[in-house]
Design a protein around this motif. Structure first.
Motif, PDB file in Angstrom:
ATOM      1  N   ASP A 394       0.821  -1.215   0.000  1.00 20.67           N
ATOM      2  CA  ASP A 394       0.000   0.000   0.000  1.00 20.67           C
ATOM      3  C   ASP A 394       0.852   1.261   0.000  1.00 20.67           C
ATOM      4  O   ASP A 394       0.582   2.216  -0.744  1.00 20.67           O
ATOM      5  CB  ASP A 394      -0.905   0.026   1.241  1.00 20.67           C
ATOM      6  CG  ASP A 394      -2.032  -0.988   1.172  1.00 20.67           C
ATOM      7  OD1 ASP A 394      -2.135  -1.686   0.149  1.00 20.67           O
ATOM      8  OD2 ASP A 394      -2.796  -1.075   2.154  1.00 20.67           O
ATOM      9  N   GLU A 395       1.879   1.273   0.853  1.00 19.36           N
ATOM     10  CA  GLU A 395       2.645   2.503   1.049  1.00 19.36           C
ATOM     11  C   GLU A 395       3.351   2.965  -0.222  1.00 19.36           C
ATOM     12  O   GLU A 395       3.477   4.167  -0.486  1.00 19.36           O
ATOM     13  CB  GLU A 395       3.671   2.299   2.182  1.00 19.36           C
ATOM     14  CG  GLU A 395       3.057   2.099   3.559  1.00 19.36           C
ATOM     15  CD  GLU A 395       2.522   0.696   3.799  1.00 19.36           C
ATOM     16  OE1 GLU A 395       1.918   0.460   4.870  1.00 19.36           O
ATOM     17  OE2 GLU A 395       2.699  -0.172   2.914  1.00 19.36           O
ATOM     18  N   VAL A 396       3.829   2.004  -1.036  1.00 22.02           N
ATOM     19  CA  VAL A 396       4.480   2.362  -2.298  1.00 22.02           C
ATOM     20  C   VAL A 396       3.476   3.015  -3.239  1.00 22.02           C
ATOM     21  O   VAL A 396       3.757   4.035  -3.885  1.00 22.02           O
ATOM     22  CB  VAL A 396       5.118   1.119  -2.938  1.00 22.02           C
ATOM     23  CG1 VAL A 396       5.576   1.417  -4.364  1.00 22.02           C
ATOM     24  CG2 VAL A 396       6.298   0.643  -2.102  1.00 22.02           C
ATOM     25  N   HIS A 397       2.293   2.444  -3.313  1.00 23.57           N
ATOM     26  CA  HIS A 397       1.270   3.006  -4.198  1.00 23.57           C
ATOM     27  C   HIS A 397       0.759   4.352  -3.684  1.00 23.57           C
ATOM     28  O   HIS A 397       0.484   5.269  -4.477  1.00 23.57           O
ATOM     29  CB  HIS A 397       0.120   2.011  -4.354  1.00 23.57           C
ATOM     30  CG  HIS A 397       0.500   0.800  -5.154  1.00 23.57           C
ATOM     31  ND1 HIS A 397       0.697   0.841  -6.512  1.00 23.57           N
ATOM     32  CD2 HIS A 397       0.755  -0.467  -4.778  1.00 23.57           C
ATOM     33  CE1 HIS A 397       1.038  -0.365  -6.945  1.00 23.57           C
ATOM     34  NE2 HIS A 397       1.072  -1.181  -5.903  1.00 23.57           N
ATOM     35  N   GLN A 398       0.622   4.481  -2.373  1.00 22.59           N
ATOM     36  CA  GLN A 398       0.227   5.774  -1.819  1.00 22.59           C
ATOM     37  C   GLN A 398       1.265   6.847  -2.145  1.00 22.59           C
ATOM     38  O   GLN A 398       0.924   7.991  -2.457  1.00 22.59           O
ATOM     39  CB  GLN A 398       0.047   5.659  -0.308  1.00 22.59           C
ATOM     40  CG  GLN A 398      -1.208   4.900   0.094  1.00 22.59           C
ATOM     41  CD  GLN A 398      -1.251   4.611   1.587  1.00 22.59           C
ATOM     42  OE1 GLN A 398      -0.341   3.986   2.135  1.00 22.59           O
ATOM     43  NE2 GLN A 398      -2.290   5.084   2.252  1.00 22.59           N
ATOM     44  N   GLY A 399       2.549   6.466  -2.076  1.00 20.74           N
ATOM     45  CA  GLY A 399       3.600   7.404  -2.414  1.00 20.74           C
ATOM     46  C   GLY A 399       3.512   7.855  -3.857  1.00 20.74           C
ATOM     47  O   GLY A 399       3.722   9.044  -4.173  1.00 20.74           O
ATOM     48  N   LEU A 400       3.183   6.917  -4.766  1.00 19.21           N
ATOM     49  CA  LEU A 400       3.056   7.288  -6.176  1.00 19.21           C
ATOM     50  C   LEU A 400       1.870   8.216  -6.396  1.00 19.21           C
ATOM     51  O   LEU A 400       1.974   9.216  -7.122  1.00 19.21           O
ATOM     52  CB  LEU A 400       2.913   6.029  -7.032  1.00 19.21           C
ATOM     53  CG  LEU A 400       2.940   6.245  -8.543  1.00 19.21           C
ATOM     54  CD1 LEU A 400       3.649   5.089  -9.235  1.00 19.21           C
ATOM     55  CD2 LEU A 400       1.535   6.397  -9.126  1.00 19.21           C
ATOM     56  N   VAL A 401       0.733   7.905  -5.759  1.00 22.15           N
ATOM     57  CA  VAL A 401      -0.446   8.772  -5.901  1.00 22.15           C
ATOM     58  C   VAL A 401      -0.148  10.169  -5.373  1.00 22.15           C
ATOM     59  O   VAL A 401      -0.499  11.183  -5.993  1.00 22.15           O
ATOM     60  CB  VAL A 401      -1.657   8.157  -5.167  1.00 22.15           C
ATOM     61  CG1 VAL A 401      -2.839   9.120  -5.179  1.00 22.15           C
ATOM     62  CG2 VAL A 401      -2.056   6.825  -5.805  1.00 22.15           C
ATOM     63  N   ALA A 402       0.527  10.228  -4.237  1.00 23.97           N
ATOM     64  CA  ALA A 402       0.878  11.525  -3.658  1.00 23.97           C
ATOM     65  C   ALA A 402       1.813  12.302  -4.579  1.00 23.97           C
ATOM     66  O   ALA A 402       1.679  13.534  -4.729  1.00 23.97           O
ATOM     67  CB  ALA A 402       1.521  11.339  -2.287  1.00 23.97           C
ATOM     68  N   ARG A 403       2.764  11.601  -5.211  1.00 25.69           N
ATOM     69  CA  ARG A 403       3.685  12.282  -6.121  1.00 25.69           C
ATOM     70  C   ARG A 403       2.945  12.893  -7.301  1.00 25.69           C
ATOM     71  O   ARG A 403       3.216  14.030  -7.701  1.00 25.69           O
ATOM     72  CB  ARG A 403       4.749  11.305  -6.605  1.00 25.69           C
ATOM     73  CG  ARG A 403       5.839  11.993  -7.414  1.00 25.69           C
ATOM     74  CD  ARG A 403       7.031  11.079  -7.632  1.00 25.69           C
ATOM     75  NE  ARG A 403       6.820  10.155  -8.743  1.00 25.69           N
ATOM     76  CZ  ARG A 403       6.851   8.853  -8.649  1.00 25.69           C
ATOM     77  NH1 ARG A 403       7.067   8.269  -7.470  1.00 25.69           N
ATOM     78  NH2 ARG A 403       6.677   8.086  -9.707  1.00 25.69           N
TER      79      ARG A 403
END
Length: 410
Positions: A394-403
């Protein structure tokens, strides 16, 4: 945006539902009633797979192919159904309601992703040797990327190597959570390893096709996921020791591993989410039936403890997820992966998380039975929980969405 189901998608869905109801569900019910695992249990002390596939299951696959319900995921009218992502979504959802349906129709992971890799990136020889048998259901495959010794959520940490030596590529390393290695028909692995540590970080790795019987390849053990072995495919730990293959075993050439991985994981992630919506629908159905049939303290369970509100919340959440997944499918169809990257990550976070909550509610309303194998809920919860890690946590995908979101303001 148009999410309307096409006429051909509706036709496939109607035939799919009929086949599942008349063929797949009775098979599952017979296995459950007899308390018999549909696939032979593993039994050797090494932990390597000893599963087998019963003739009845293979007969289901034969019938499915005979009726044209085969390779529905592949957007190629000659090799598959030729459906778009939006058209395929309701079919994948329907298959997600059943434990075995995706495999019956040759639409299960990791083979779908591996077939897409070969379809888009494979050479003519690689397609002839591996893609055609996979499409025909004659063999199965596995994907070897995650490693036990490094934080694999950052793929640049990868320690396994795929070193070019003359006219050969030499593989060394250890992989785990390699889905598919337990299947008796598994004949080929896709291995990702470091080729050039001096290259750009996204051009250092290669993907290599590895026949499973190549000297130096060893399935060390099968891994359970919270007690479930997911037979007959399973998830294994695999060692590669001086595995030597010709250079033409490299997919698309050295250094293209990350490019291929991104192309593979986009469709793979959305297919997981499509199937999870079907799992959520079946779970909610089980919860509603249980809540209406069981009485406690003089009332049906649905009338106790806020259960009606929980049922309503589950229905709202499933409908929201379906629209989010359809939007992502539409973006993939119209803009490709480049235009859908944030959306793919959004559904990859949202879908397993919400489905896990819905399954948890269904377990609660079933009481102790929800924890047993009398109902498919424990397995469903485990599947949703595992997908919060598989294909990127989850955290990797959340980081991409935030970017992507913050990029609007730079």
């Amino acid at each position: 945006m148009d999410f309307a189901q096409s006429e051909r998608s509706r036709d496939y869905l109607e035939r799919l539902r009929t086949f599942i109801a008349s063929e797949v569900e009775p098979f599952e019910q017979r296995m459950h009633a007899a308390r018999v695992a549909p696939f032979a249990q593993r039994g050797d002390s090494s932990g390597a797979a000893t599963w087998s596939v019963p003739p009845e299951f293979r007969e289901l696959q034969r019938k499915a192919r005979e009726q044209g319900l085969w390779n529905l995921f592949l957007p190629d009218a000659e090799l598959g159904a030729g459906l778009s992502n939006v058209e395929y979504a309701p079919l994948a959802e329907e298959m997600g309601r059943s434990q075995f349906a995706s495999a019956v129709f040759n639409c299960s992971a990791p083979d779908t992703g591996n077939m897409e890799v070969l379809y888009h990136y494979g050479s003519a020889e690689q397609k002839d040797r591996w893609l055609r048998p996979l499409l025909d259901g004659e063999i199965r495959s596995a994907f070897c990327m995650t490693e036990p010794a490094v934080a694999s959520s950052d793929a640049t940490n990868m320690a396994a190597t795929a070193v070019v030596e003359g006219d050969e590529v030499v593989l060394n390393g250890r992989k785990w959570w390699s889905t598919g290695v337990g299947h008796p028909d598994c004949k080929v692995l896709i291995f990702m390893g470091l080729t050039d540590p001096e290259a750009h970080k996204y051009q250092r790795h290669s993907m290599v096709l590895v026949p499973i019987d190549t000297p130096g390849v060893k399935v060390e053990r099968m891994l359970s996921t919270m007690g479930f072995y997911d037979e007959p495919s399973g998830h294994g730990e695999v060692s590669f020791t001086d595995v030597r293959l010709p250079l033409d075993a490299i997919i698309a050439g050295p250094g293209r591993g990350f490019e291929i991985a991104q192309g593979r994981l986009g469709p793979g992630r959305i297919h997981h989410c499509m199937r999870l919506i079907g799992l959520a629908e079946r779970t909610l159905e089980l919860a509603c039936r249980r809540g209406l049939e069981r009485v406690s303290f003089g009332k049906p369970l649905v009338n106790l403890g806020g259960n009606r509100e929980r049922i309503a919340d589950a229905r709202i959440a499933i409908n929201q997820l379906r629209l989010l997944v359809l939007h992502t499918a539409w973006l993939l169809d119209t803009q490709g992966l480049a235009g859908a990257r944030s959306a793919v990550s959004e559904i990859k976070v949202a879908t397993p998380r919400v489905v896990q909550q819905i399954v948890d509610f269904a377990i609660q309303i079933h009481g102790g039975a929800g924890l047993s194998e009398d109902f498919p809920l424990a397995g469903a919860w485990t599947a949703a929980r595992a997908l919060r890690l598989a294909d990127g946590p989850d955290e990797v995908h959340q980081g991409l969405v935030a970017r992507f979101e913050l990029g609007k303001y730079n």
